[in-house]
Write an enzyme that holds these catalytic residues in place. Structure first.
Site, PDB file in Angstrom:
ATOM      1  N   GLU A   1       3.477  -7.903   7.542  1.00  0.00           N
ATOM      2  CA  GLU A   1       2.206  -8.518   7.169  1.00  0.00           C
ATOM      3  C   GLU A   1       2.359  -9.660   6.174  1.00  0.00           C
ATOM      4  O   GLU A   1       1.714  -9.681   5.120  1.00  0.00           O
ATOM      5  CB  GLU A   1       1.240  -7.450   6.638  1.00  0.00           C
TER       6      GLU A   1
ATOM      7  N   ASP B   1       0.815  -1.213   0.000  1.00  0.00           N
ATOM      8  CA  ASP B   1       0.000   0.000   0.000  1.00  0.00           C
ATOM      9  C   ASP B   1       0.855   1.272   0.000  1.00  0.00           C
ATOM     10  O   ASP B   1       0.638   2.164   0.799  1.00  0.00           O
ATOM     11  CB  ASP B   1      -0.905  -0.056   1.244  1.00  0.00           C
TER      12      ASP B   1
ATOM     13  N   TYR C   1      -6.649  -3.242  13.053  1.00  0.00           N
ATOM     14  CA  TYR C   1      -7.533  -2.173  12.569  1.00  0.00           C
ATOM     15  C   TYR C   1      -8.984  -2.387  12.980  1.00  0.00           C
ATOM     16  O   TYR C   1      -9.896  -2.086  12.205  1.00  0.00           O
ATOM     17  CB  TYR C   1      -7.401  -2.062  11.047  1.00  0.00           C
TER      18      TYR C   1
ATOM     19  N   GLU D   1       1.027  -1.065  13.997  1.00  0.00           N
ATOM     20  CA  GLU D   1       0.060  -0.300  13.198  1.00  0.00           C
ATOM     21  C   GLU D   1      -1.291  -0.323  13.886  1.00  0.00           C
ATOM     22  O   GLU D   1      -1.723  -1.362  14.402  1.00  0.00           O
ATOM     23  CB  GLU D   1      -0.118  -0.890  11.783  1.00  0.00           C
TER      24      GLU D   1
HETATM   25  N1  CKX Z   1      -0.877  -2.297   6.733  1.00  0.00           N
HETATM   26  C1  CKX Z   1      -4.806  -4.289   7.191  1.00  0.00           C
HETATM   27  C2  CKX Z   1       0.248  -2.111   5.820  1.00  0.00           C
HETATM   28  C3  CKX Z   1       0.354  -0.664   5.443  1.00  0.00           C
HETATM   29  C4  CKX Z   1      -0.969  -0.130   4.946  1.00  0.00           C
HETATM   30  C5  CKX Z   1      -2.004  -0.290   6.012  1.00  0.00           C
HETATM   31  C6  CKX Z   1      -3.304   0.407   5.599  1.00  0.00           C
HETATM   32  C7  CKX Z   1      -2.141  -1.812   6.167  1.00  0.00           C
HETATM   33  C8  CKX Z   1      -3.309  -2.335   6.856  1.00  0.00           C
HETATM   34  C9  CKX Z   1      -3.495  -3.814   6.703  1.00  0.00           C
HETATM   35  O1  CKX Z   1       1.340  -0.549   4.460  1.00  0.00           O
HETATM   36  O2  CKX Z   1      -0.836   1.182   4.514  1.00  0.00           O
HETATM   37  O3  CKX Z   1      -4.113  -0.181   4.909  1.00  0.00           O
HETATM   38  O4  CKX Z   1      -3.506   1.566   5.935  1.00  0.00           O
END
Ligand code: CKX
Length: 602
Positions: A415, A164, A471, A509
């Site tokens: 991840e 992302d 999240y 995160e």
């Molecule tokens: N985690 C559910 C990796 C980041 C993304 C973040 C997002 C994700 C979330 C995974 O690189 O930006 O989606 O905001």
């Protein structure tokens, strides 16, 4: 290959090659056959360091995926005859081959770590020399970060990241022309032990010759406080001033190779003395518990993309200090070396992450995050190739960053797919290599995707502390359902406390996309009020579990991603905007973090 940062000393020279370089895309990959290694036909001019994408006004160049070329002219002084002359790239994203005066010098794979092209044989001394770099930014499952490259009917290639953030590319970091003696210091490492008020700095120096090595340590006033001779040894520092969080003391280590009185090579660098370890549910710095407060970040800013920008770096550190942060993760790749130098100076902790992101088959893994999808990413035919590249990148990252006091842990994947048993041998290899390469044996971790839950995750046992990306209240059970999100969050945390009662757990995160200056009463998702309500909910959860010893919110600032239905001009989970101005949540964090003691949860 030496990973030492270029410096000037009695024996070394480092000249910046930053500035305007020549640039050309090569969509048909015909440059080599056409002889572009000797010089680019009609090159455009492009700033270095910077990503090339956001300079351009046409979509084809911005989204360009494939081969592309950079070139510059460098003057190699006559008086450097007899020295080893190199071009040292902070990075070249993602693949690079370097030519000097048309002669192929070296290739490098992996877009976030430095490499050196030794041009001694190909260079003309006392004259201009042409340096040409052929690069490629295609994504695949055999290289990190993982993704795919698709070819449109027109023949145009498109990058499909499994991650992302925007696939920014180019010469994104500082480039130096360096001169070193033929017999030189090629690397060194330090390991610290605290003995009451004193400290021992055990060192090991690598050289490519046989002459004697001496090492000394000077304090901030320049007084030499310890000396030793030999390639390995111990520097004993009486009444050592330790490197501490937001109170960094830096000694200077000075290494020399000498032939009698004649100094052959000299390398010096600031180092902090500190220890780091995991004990039970605590992360200890100098034997004392620390609670991590801070961010997952990106190297990302307007116009220059992922290009190193010294002004943005400074602003980011000022903001981190202002808000009361003490730590960040280099999500999702090793950052520019200057950022670690600054963290060393400012006493900010770093969890150093290798570019192992996208090891989960999905266009952007948030889309699969809560689906419970089971895949077997590490059971592919291509996995051995990916693993070899991954191990090599870990080796390069640790070799580059191992002496920084600010680096307290290695994050070896972000991840990844951990739900299939085939991931285990992959993880075993990756975690064993990090232990082997790091002289300080720092704690190792990886960031767990929401799918990687207790009882499902096959790999969390390899981590010295657990790093969760969660999240609840955003991708899962958000908005009016947030109370269900909190309940689900707590039940997962209960399960983790039971499954892993003896290791620290941190959040690498948690976050909610928020449009700066957009608000709603009552709150709705994307509003500034909701971001704060979401964070309050997460912090209620963190505060009620003693084993949670860190909170790194996602993300420090809004950042660019690939365009798509989930993103409006990028990921907006920033606590600051992309222009580094505060959202309301920044003031909320400032109040919380300034009131949480460093040993919170001790
Ligand atoms: N985690 C559910 C990796 C980041 C993304 C973040 C997002 C994700 C979330 C995974 O690189 O930006 O989606 O905001």
């Amino acid at each position: 290959m030496s990973m030492l940062y270029p410096i000037n000393s009695t024996s070394r020279r480092a000249v910046s090659l930053n500035g305007l370089w020549g640039f050309r895309t090569d969509p048909k990959s015909e440059g080599l056959a056409c002889g572009w290694q000797h010089g680019l036909p009609a090159p455009d001019s492009i700033p270095v360091p910077a990503s090339f994408a956001d300079f351009y006004t046409d979509k084809e160049t911005r989204e360009y995926c494939g081969d592309f070329w950079y070139q510059t002219e460098v003057f190699v002084p006559e008086e450097w005859q007899g020295k080893r002359v190199s071009v040292r790239f902070g990075c070249a994203t993602h693949l690079a081959t370097v030519y000097c005066n048309g002669v192929e010098i070296t290739s490098h794979e992996g877009g976030f770590l430095p490499f050196t092209a030794d041009i001694t044989e190909a260079a003309h001394f006392g004259r201009e020399n042409r340096i040409v770099v052929r690069m490629n930014n295609e994504l695949s499952e055999t290289r990190l970060p993982c993704g795919a490259t698709t070819v449109l009917p027109s023949g145009r290639k498109i990058a499909k990241p499994y991650f992302d953030f925007y696939n920014y590319s180019g010469l994104q970091r500082n480039v130096f022309l360096t001169a070193e003696p033929r017999e030189s210091i090629t690397g060194y490492s330090v390991r610290h032990t605290l003995l009451g008020a004193d400290a021992e700095v055990a060192y090991e120096v690598q050289t490519n010759g046989e002459h004697a090595v001496t090492v000394e340590l000077a304090d901030e006033a320049g007084n030499v406080v310890a000396q030793a001779a030999g390639r390995t040894g111990v520097l004993t520092v009486r009444d050592a001033k330790l490197w501490k969080v937001r109170d960094a003391y830096l000694y200077t280590i000075r290494i020399r190779i000498a032939d009698g009185e004649r100094v052959i090579d000299e390398y010096a660098e600031p180092i902090g003395i500190r220890t780091v370890e995991v004990r039970g549910r605590q992360i200890l710095l100098n034997g004392e518990p620390v609670y991590l407060k801070g961010f997952g970040k990106h190297e990302d800013s307007d116009i220059v993309g992922r290009g190193f920008n010294i002004g943005v770096m400074k602003r980011d550190f000022e903001l981190m200090k202002w808000i009361g942060a003490n730590c960040f993760r280099t999500s999702h790749y090793p950052y520019s070396e200057e950022i670690y130098q600054m963290a060393d100076r400012e006493g900010i902790l770093i969890i150093d992450e290798v570019q192992a992101v996208g090891c989960f088959e999905s266009l952007m893994n948030f889309a699969e995050a809560s689906s419970g999808k089971r895949t077997a990413f590490f059971a592919k035919e291509t996995t051995p190739q990916l693993l070899a590249h991954h191990l090599h990148s870990i080796e390069e990252m640790i070799e580059r960053d191992k002496n920084h006091a600010c680096v307290i842990a290695w994050s070896l994947l972000n991840e990844p797919d951990t739900t299939d048993p085939s991931a285990k041998p992959y993880f075993e290899a990756v975690f064993a290599k990090a232990r082997e390469f790091d002289p300080q044996k720092r704690p190792r971790t990886f960031a767990l995707l929401m799918n990687s839950k207790p009882g499902v995750c096959q790999c969390h046992q390899y981590a010295d502390f657990l790093s969760l990306n969660r999240y609840y209240g955003w991708y899962l059970l958000g908005g009016a359902e947030i109370e269900l999100g909190e309940a689900a969050f707590r039940s997962e945390m209960d399960a983790w406390q039971e499954a892993v009662p003896d290791k620290p757990l941190i959040f690498t995160e948690y976050g909610a996309d928020t449009d700066a200056a957009y608000d709603k009463l009552p709150s709705t998702m994307w509003s500034e009020s909701y971001q704060i309500e979401y964070l309050e909910m997460c912090h209620r959860v963190f505060d009620s579990y003693p084993g949670i010893v860190g909170e790194l919110v996602w993300n420090f600032a809004d950042f660019q991603t690939t365009e798509g239905i989930m993103r409006v001009g990028g990921n907006k989970k920033g606590i600051f905007t992309r222009q580094r101005q505060p959202k309301r949540a920044a003031f909320y964090f400032k109040e919380r973090w300034e009131s949480l003691p460093l040993d919170y949860k001790a």
